[in-house]
Design an enzyme around this catalytic site. Sequence first.
Site, PDB file in Angstrom:
ATOM      1  N   HIS A   1       9.789  -3.643 -10.529  1.00  0.00           N
ATOM      2  CA  HIS A   1       8.824  -4.659 -10.976  1.00  0.00           C
ATOM      3  C   HIS A   1       8.868  -5.820 -10.010  1.00  0.00           C
ATOM      4  CE1 HIS A   1       6.727  -7.520 -13.542  1.00  0.00           C
ATOM      5  NE2 HIS A   1       6.258  -6.454 -14.154  1.00  0.00           N
TER       6      HIS A   1
ATOM      7  N   ASP B   1       6.461   0.744 -18.594  1.00  0.00           N
ATOM      8  CA  ASP B   1       5.708   2.004 -18.623  1.00  0.00           C
ATOM      9  C   ASP B   1       6.594   3.243 -18.659  1.00  0.00           C
ATOM     10  OD1 ASP B   1       3.156   0.881 -18.592  1.00  0.00           O
ATOM     11  OD2 ASP B   1       3.326   0.464 -16.458  1.00  0.00           O
TER      12      ASP B   1
HETATM   13  N1  CMC Z   1      10.754   4.031  -6.470  1.00  0.00           N
HETATM   14  C1  CMC Z   1      11.406   3.972  -5.262  1.00  0.00           C
HETATM   15  N2  CMC Z   1      11.521   2.861  -4.522  1.00  0.00           N
HETATM   16  C2  CMC Z   1      10.960   1.738  -5.000  1.00  0.00           C
HETATM   17  C3  CMC Z   1      10.266   1.711  -6.213  1.00  0.00           C
HETATM   18  C4  CMC Z   1      10.171   2.917  -6.966  1.00  0.00           C
HETATM   19  N3  CMC Z   1       9.530   2.940  -8.137  1.00  0.00           N
HETATM   20  N4  CMC Z   1       9.788   0.473  -6.452  1.00  0.00           N
HETATM   21  C5  CMC Z   1      10.171  -0.269  -5.394  1.00  0.00           C
HETATM   22  N5  CMC Z   1      10.887   0.490  -4.515  1.00  0.00           N
HETATM   23  C6  CMC Z   1      11.536   0.038  -3.278  1.00  0.00           C
HETATM   24  C7  CMC Z   1      10.516  -0.195  -2.167  1.00  0.00           C
HETATM   25  O1  CMC Z   1      10.329   0.972  -1.395  1.00  0.00           O
HETATM   26  C8  CMC Z   1      11.167  -1.311  -1.392  1.00  0.00           C
HETATM   27  O2  CMC Z   1      12.210  -0.758  -0.624  1.00  0.00           O
HETATM   28  P1  CMC Z   1      12.599  -1.397   0.808  1.00  0.00           P
HETATM   29  O3  CMC Z   1      13.116  -2.786   0.508  1.00  0.00           O
HETATM   30  O4  CMC Z   1      13.633  -0.488   1.367  1.00  0.00           O
HETATM   31  O5  CMC Z   1      11.342  -1.411   1.635  1.00  0.00           O
HETATM   32  C9  CMC Z   1      11.823  -2.174  -2.480  1.00  0.00           C
HETATM   33  O6  CMC Z   1      12.108  -1.248  -3.549  1.00  0.00           O
HETATM   34  C10 CMC Z   1      10.946  -3.319  -2.983  1.00  0.00           C
HETATM   35  O7  CMC Z   1       9.730  -2.743  -3.430  1.00  0.00           O
HETATM   36  P2  CMC Z   1       8.297  -3.385  -3.231  1.00  0.00           P
HETATM   37  O8  CMC Z   1       7.273  -2.301  -3.163  1.00  0.00           O
HETATM   38  O9  CMC Z   1       8.338  -4.359  -2.082  1.00  0.00           O
HETATM   39  O10 CMC Z   1       8.152  -4.198  -4.570  1.00  0.00           O
HETATM   40  P3  CMC Z   1       6.839  -4.830  -5.178  1.00  0.00           P
HETATM   41  O11 CMC Z   1       7.264  -5.982  -5.965  1.00  0.00           O
HETATM   42  O12 CMC Z   1       5.818  -5.034  -4.128  1.00  0.00           O
HETATM   43  O13 CMC Z   1       6.284  -3.644  -6.138  1.00  0.00           O
HETATM   44  C11 CMC Z   1       5.989  -2.262  -8.018  1.00  0.00           C
HETATM   45  C12 CMC Z   1       6.514  -3.614  -7.495  1.00  0.00           C
HETATM   46  C13 CMC Z   1       6.048  -2.273  -9.538  1.00  0.00           C
HETATM   47  C14 CMC Z   1       4.539  -2.056  -7.584  1.00  0.00           C
HETATM   48  C15 CMC Z   1       6.899  -1.116  -7.461  1.00  0.00           C
HETATM   49  O14 CMC Z   1       8.215  -1.281  -7.930  1.00  0.00           O
HETATM   50  C16 CMC Z   1       6.356   0.265  -7.827  1.00  0.00           C
HETATM   51  O15 CMC Z   1       5.513   0.820  -7.111  1.00  0.00           O
HETATM   52  N6  CMC Z   1       6.854   0.860  -8.978  1.00  0.00           N
HETATM   53  C17 CMC Z   1       6.323   2.124  -9.439  1.00  0.00           C
HETATM   54  C18 CMC Z   1       5.016   1.897 -10.185  1.00  0.00           C
HETATM   55  C19 CMC Z   1       5.216   1.257 -11.553  1.00  0.00           C
HETATM   56  O16 CMC Z   1       6.060   1.676 -12.320  1.00  0.00           O
HETATM   57  N7  CMC Z   1       4.385   0.263 -11.855  1.00  0.00           N
HETATM   58  C20 CMC Z   1       4.395  -0.429 -13.152  1.00  0.00           C
HETATM   59  C21 CMC Z   1       4.846  -1.850 -13.051  1.00  0.00           C
HETATM   60  S1  CMC Z   1       5.216  -2.576 -14.644  1.00  0.00           S
HETATM   61  C22 CMC Z   1       3.761  -2.565 -15.535  1.00  0.00           C
HETATM   62  C23 CMC Z   1       2.601  -3.239 -14.897  1.00  0.00           C
HETATM   63  O17 CMC Z   1       2.705  -4.109 -14.040  1.00  0.00           O
HETATM   64  O18 CMC Z   1       1.503  -2.873 -15.291  1.00  0.00           O
END
Ligand code: CMC
Length: 431
Positions: A309, A366
């Site tokens: 998140h 989720d």
């Molecule tokens: N699985 C594997 N690696 C992950 C994941 C994941 N679900 N989420 C983040 N990472 C890694 C990412 O690759 C990055 O690694 P590095 O630092 O080595 O490059 C690090 O963790 C930080 O991730 P980010 O993408 O920069 O984080 P963000 O804040 O931009 O994204 C997020 C947040 C929720 C979009 C992301 O965690 C994600 O894609 N999660 C899966 C989708 C999901 O479950 N979404 C629902 C969110 S909660 C409900 C809502 O908002 O509606």
Amino acid sequence: MSDSKIVKLVDESSNRSSELPLISGTLGPACIDIGTLYKDTGHFTYDPGYGSTASTKSAITYIDGDEGVLLYRGYPIEQLAEKSSFLEVAYLLLNGELPKPAEFATFEHDITHHTMMHEAQKNFFQGFHHDAHPMAMLAAAVASLSAFYHDDLDVENPADRKMAAIRLIAKMPTIAAACFRYSIGWPMRYPRNNLEYVDRFLHMMFEVPSEPLQLNPVAAKALDLLFILHADHEQNASTSTVRLVGSTGANPYASIAAGITALWGPAHGGANEAVLKQLKEIGTPDNVETAVKRAKDKNDSFRLMGFGHRVYKNFDPRAKIIREMCHKVLAELGVNDPLLDVAMKLEEAALKDDYFVERKLYPNVDFYSGIIYKALGIPTEMFTVMFAIARTSGWIAHWIEQHETPGSRIGRPRQIYTGADVRNYTPGDKR
Ligand code: CMC
């Protein structure tokens, strides 16, 4: 709110500087007000994804991502989940205070008496292919509400704004159930106003003309709780979309329809559908290790859906509640879903894996919600629609707050231009 402290920013190359006030809210970190930065120094700020940017002041919802805290109008989500109802929470988000009994009775009456869709709107559904995704139908149907209620669309008029809030909260379940029934070829049901909000929705979803529907109170209770947990979440992508569209003066139905389309993406509300599909693909607890390996592989685009998140760097407090509820609901409904075993194994494996620990990736709201929806008989494609029904209360509360805030301006970010420098047009035969 204290605005007394100043941060001084000096551009040594030009010797221009800016004195930027610090703004503090009731809770949370202070923010540097950069409103005069461009005028003072000729520079913009750059923050893709808005990781360090507060886009607005808001009194609706507060999150402390490090501590795993979520408050609606100051009330902890755990207390609301235990003691309140979705409709009471919707009132709270809209009005800032919990309703007195007479206020709630009026609100419930108003919602209940705006649940029907215009008959002509029902014809819209016939234009969709039978396998259209319900989120596509939902976005279109909500946008089309502005064509039916164009006499009450003065965004400057508080009574019109309130009416839009009532209509949206009241009609979302009716429209959502219509999307579902159209996709499976069932006749649409009219809302039964003798039922409460969630019961009425379940009735519109599952009642068939040929036999009476026995509603299971466990199902209604679980859905009401899920709606409470999804009702608002401060300036997330879809709420920010609603505010950006709203900042142009667009009508509330257009603004909320934009929020619905933003919610649909798998990084946001679409994650609940993606989680279930992923758990099905993983199939058995034995395959969890391979899935975790793939999620860590930077050459593989595979991510664990339902994990991570932007704000929570601790357990998502909603996920904690849903996890507990998931076990209870499945037990009470007598459902034995092998996907729950896969989910528990996945959670356990990720929580002790260095990759997830170092990045503070925890299960989010989720992760377990889809298993509950599935146990209630709600098909996977409808999961994000469920989220949208609940989040409508938060979206419209933000839209109203935005219109009640004096001095609101159109949202208009800038950019760092990386394209070609100025060049002269060349005729076709010289290119
Ligand atoms: N699985 C594997 N690696 C992950 C994941 C994941 N679900 N989420 C983040 N990472 C890694 C990412 O690759 C990055 O690694 P590095 O630092 O080595 O490059 C690090 O963790 C930080 O991730 P980010 O993408 O920069 O984080 P963000 O804040 O931009 O994204 C997020 C947040 C929720 C979009 C992301 O965690 C994600 O894609 N999660 C899966 C989708 C999901 O479950 N979404 C629902 C969110 S909660 C409900 C809502 O908002 O509606």
